[in-house]
Design a protein around this motif. Structure first.
Motif, PDB file in Angstrom:
ATOM      1  N   ILE A 199     -10.950  -5.979  -0.857  1.00  0.00           N
ATOM      2  CA  ILE A 199      -9.589  -5.456  -1.033  1.00  0.00           C
ATOM      3  C   ILE A 199      -9.641  -3.987  -1.449  1.00  0.00           C
ATOM      4  N   THR A 202     -10.691  -2.017   1.550  1.00  0.00           N
ATOM      5  CA  THR A 202      -9.585  -1.901   2.497  1.00  0.00           C
ATOM      6  C   THR A 202      -8.660  -0.770   2.106  1.00  0.00           C
ATOM      7  N   TYR A 203      -8.320  -0.695   0.823  1.00  0.00           N
ATOM      8  CA  TYR A 203      -7.430   0.352   0.340  1.00  0.00           C
ATOM      9  C   TYR A 203      -8.041   1.742   0.556  1.00  0.00           C
ATOM     10  N   ASP A 206      -8.422   2.564   4.304  1.00  0.00           N
ATOM     11  CA  ASP A 206      -7.121   2.867   4.885  1.00  0.00           C
ATOM     12  C   ASP A 206      -6.718   4.305   4.558  1.00  0.00           C
ATOM     13  N   HIS A 207      -6.969   4.719   3.334  1.00  0.00           N
ATOM     14  CA  HIS A 207      -6.663   6.096   2.932  1.00  0.00           C
ATOM     15  C   HIS A 207      -7.505   7.087   3.746  1.00  0.00           C
ATOM     16  N   ARG A 226      -1.724  -4.285   5.808  1.00  0.00           N
ATOM     17  CA  ARG A 226      -3.171  -4.025   5.869  1.00  0.00           C
ATOM     18  C   ARG A 226      -3.961  -5.309   6.180  1.00  0.00           C
ATOM     19  N   TRP A 232       0.727  -7.817   2.335  1.00  0.00           N
ATOM     20  CA  TRP A 232       0.052  -6.529   2.025  1.00  0.00           C
ATOM     21  C   TRP A 232      -0.698  -5.994   3.234  1.00  0.00           C
TER      22      TRP A 232
END
Length: 232
Positions: A199, A202-203, A206-207, A226, A232
């Protein structure tokens, strides 16, 4: 690096990996008489044969990328190196711990048979989804990077029309399906920890894609989730 033009070495690598997978399950158990583990080895072997055959014929470069043993690269971002090194180390425990827990020492009560069988069946749609994901996105890498050599571009078709990181979604399901299929309650702790790592990754990934991959911000406005549609 495995030569993408040498299928013999690729198949040899696959066989060695499956042998290590079986040993990783059976050695901690202290026995080869563990039908749940053999079913799991069989399922992953079938998936591996199907995936290797498909990628050898259609996307050999992607196959070479996916076969890298340790997910580290010299141009990889520092945060990704830390996350993936943790994931790799703890992930080994995902396969070693169930044998100790369920078979050798009985640290926890084995999960009910119906849960084990259900978790085995869950592997099948997950494997189908993984092949679909690899068919749609040939830029898949084990490390977070923009593949400039292959002219990296945004993928918005197939599973990517529903979530931006479908590979992680399926991986998280499998992180729980493996210990559940083996009946190990204790190993679910590792599954939770590995899920948290994914998780976070992923964050951060993604950024990175928002800032470094052309067209990704526009795609993110169309596919807003996402990992989990509606959540989410």
């Amino acid at each position: 690096m495995i030569n993408k033009q040498n299928p013999i070495m690729i198949w040899l690598s696959f066989v060695v990996r499956m042998i290590l997978f079986a040993v990783g399950l059976m050695w901690p158990a202290g026995t080869f008489i563990w039908w749940e583990a053999w079913v799991l080895v069989g399922l992953w072997s079938i998936y591996g044969v199907a995936t290797t055959t498909y990628l050898l014929r259609n996307e050999p470069a992607l196959l070479v990328e996916r076969l890298k043993l340790v997910p580290l690269h010299k141009d990889q971002k520092v945060w990704d190196k830390v996350l993936m090194l943790l994931f790799f180390i703890v992930g080994i425990g995902l396969y070693l711990l169930p044998g100790f827990d369920v078979m050798r020492y009985a640290w926890s009560e084995p999960l009910p048979l119906w849960i084990r069988i259900t978790a085995m069946f869950v592997h099948v749609p997950c494997f189908v989804l993984l092949i679909w994901i690899m068919r749609e996105n040939t830029y898949l890498s084990q490390v977070v990077k923009i593949d400039k050599d292959r002219v990296h571009k945004v993928i918005s078709t197939g599973p990517y029309a529903y979530v931006r990181h479908p590979m992680y979604t399926v991986t998280i399901i499998l992180l729980f399906a493996v210990p559940l299929a083996l009946g190990s309650q204790l190993t679910l702790i590792l599954s939770l920890f590995l899920t948290m790592l994914l998780i976070v990754r992923t964050y951060l990934e993604d950024h990175t894609l928002h800032t470094e991959l052309e067209g990704y911000s526009k795609y993110a406005k169309q596919t807003v989730y996402r990992l989990i549609p509606g959540i989410w």
